[in-house]
Scaffold this motif. Structure first.
Motif, PDB file in Angstrom:
ATOM      1  N   ASP A   1     -91.222 -73.605 -11.531  1.00 31.37           N
ATOM      2  CA  ASP A   1     -91.144 -73.932 -13.007  1.00 31.37           C
ATOM      3  C   ASP A   1     -90.639 -72.752 -13.556  1.00 31.37           C
ATOM      4  O   ASP A   1     -89.806 -72.696 -14.568  1.00 31.37           O
TER       5      ASP A   1
ATOM      6  N   LEU B   1     -87.210 -72.354 -13.167  1.00 29.66           N
ATOM      7  CA  LEU B   1     -86.370 -73.255 -13.697  1.00 29.66           C
ATOM      8  C   LEU B   1     -86.413 -73.376 -15.073  1.00 29.66           C
ATOM      9  O   LEU B   1     -85.958 -73.939 -15.919  1.00 29.66           O
TER      10      LEU B   1
ATOM     11  N   VAL C   1     -83.400 -73.913 -17.259  1.00 29.51           N
ATOM     12  CA  VAL C   1     -83.058 -75.425 -17.290  1.00 29.51           C
ATOM     13  C   VAL C   1     -83.966 -76.099 -18.255  1.00 29.51           C
ATOM     14  O   VAL C   1     -83.543 -76.940 -19.013  1.00 29.51           O
ATOM     15  N   HIS C   2     -85.490 -75.583 -18.164  1.00 24.60           N
ATOM     16  CA  HIS C   2     -86.386 -76.166 -19.279  1.00 24.60           C
ATOM     17  C   HIS C   2     -85.738 -75.893 -20.489  1.00 24.60           C
ATOM     18  O   HIS C   2     -86.025 -76.980 -21.437  1.00 24.60           O
TER      19      HIS C   2
ATOM     20  N   LEU D   1     -86.294 -82.838 -14.511  1.00 23.75           N
ATOM     21  CA  LEU D   1     -86.509 -81.306 -14.595  1.00 23.75           C
ATOM     22  C   LEU D   1     -87.740 -81.087 -15.353  1.00 23.75           C
ATOM     23  O   LEU D   1     -88.224 -80.090 -15.345  1.00 23.75           O
TER      24      LEU D   1
END
Ligand SMILES: [Fe+2]
Ligand SMILES: [Fe+2]
Length: 244
Positions: free
Chosen positions: A9, A12, A15-16, A95
């Motif tokens: 996480d 990412l 992306v978040h 996602l």
């Protein structure tokens, strides 16, 4: 116990940030989270009915009450955001899945120990993700504050499930957690495999429609051109009398 996001996480995070930047997607995700939380509340209420342990029953009922409140908060925020936007966006649930995991819960097939191990891992994963969501929601402080409020409950959920697991299964708590982790991994694999199968199915249908079907259409047209026009001549030597 404080929640911490997983390495995946953290990696990412950009992306978040992208997932949460769009107001319409944010609204849709709030409504989706609301459904998941309400489902979780129902499952945990069921767990409270099934357990024979009075301490667990009390904790499960408080837990279910928390999840029901989260469902309400997500729903209210989702509607507020939706009112200020249009619908119909890609939600990227892969996602940024929220408190997923409780949707895999099968209360009837679990005993107290395996259920606590499962709940602990699910709550821990959800709490870690909520930390990241709070960090990337600089564009929407109101939703960020709501995540911070919900995070406090999620931390309580992960703390009590871990402590109760240690109380009920002091010797085999490690094994229970390992089994729950293996179960979650298997379900994650099934989710990914299902998504890949759906993608492949769509690709195969597209190939059939755009490549194979036109080929047969061309062949059928060529065969039709070779056919003589008008009525076909009757085959020789066969009469109606001959059939009697
Ligand atoms: Fe929750
Ligand atoms: Fe929770």
């Amino acid at each position: 116990m404080r929640a911490a996001p997983s390495t995946v996480d953290i990696l990412l995070t950009p992306v978040h940030r992208w997932v949460w930047a769009d107001v319409q997607r944010r609204a849709r995700k709030m409504l989706r989270f609301s459904e998941t939380e309400a489902d979780g509340a129902r499952d945990i209420t069921r767990a409270a009915e099934v357990t024979r342990d009075p301490t667990l029953r009390r904790l499960y009922l408080r837990h279910a009450d928390d999840e029901q409140r989260h469902a309400f908060l997500f729903n209210r925020r989702g509607r507020e955001l939706l009112d200020s936007s249009r619908a119909g966006v890609f939600e990227a649930n892969w996602l940024a899945p929220g408190e997923r995991g409780l949707d895999d819960l099968e209360v009837g097939t679990e005993n107290d120990e395996s259920l606590l191990a499962f709940l602990y891992l699910s709550e821990k994963a959800a709490a870690g993700r909520f930390v990241v969501y709070g960090r990337v929601l600089g564009c929407d402080p109101q939703t960020g504050a709501m995540f911070a409020r919900i995070l406090e409950d999620e931390e309580f959920h992960m703390t009590y499930t871990r402590k109760q697991l240690a109380r009920l299964s002091p010797r085999r708590q490690g094994l229970r957690l390992w089994q729950a982790r293996a179960g979650r991994l298997w379900k994650a694999y099934l989710r990914v495999a299902t998504a890949i199968a759906a993608l492949m199915g769509t690709a195969m249908l597209a190939i059939q429609y755009f490549l194979i079907l036109p080929l047969f259409a061309v062949l059928a047209k060529r065969a039709a051109r070779r056919e003589p026009e008008g009525f076909s001549r009757p085959r020789a030597g066969r009469t109606l009398e001959g059939q009697s």
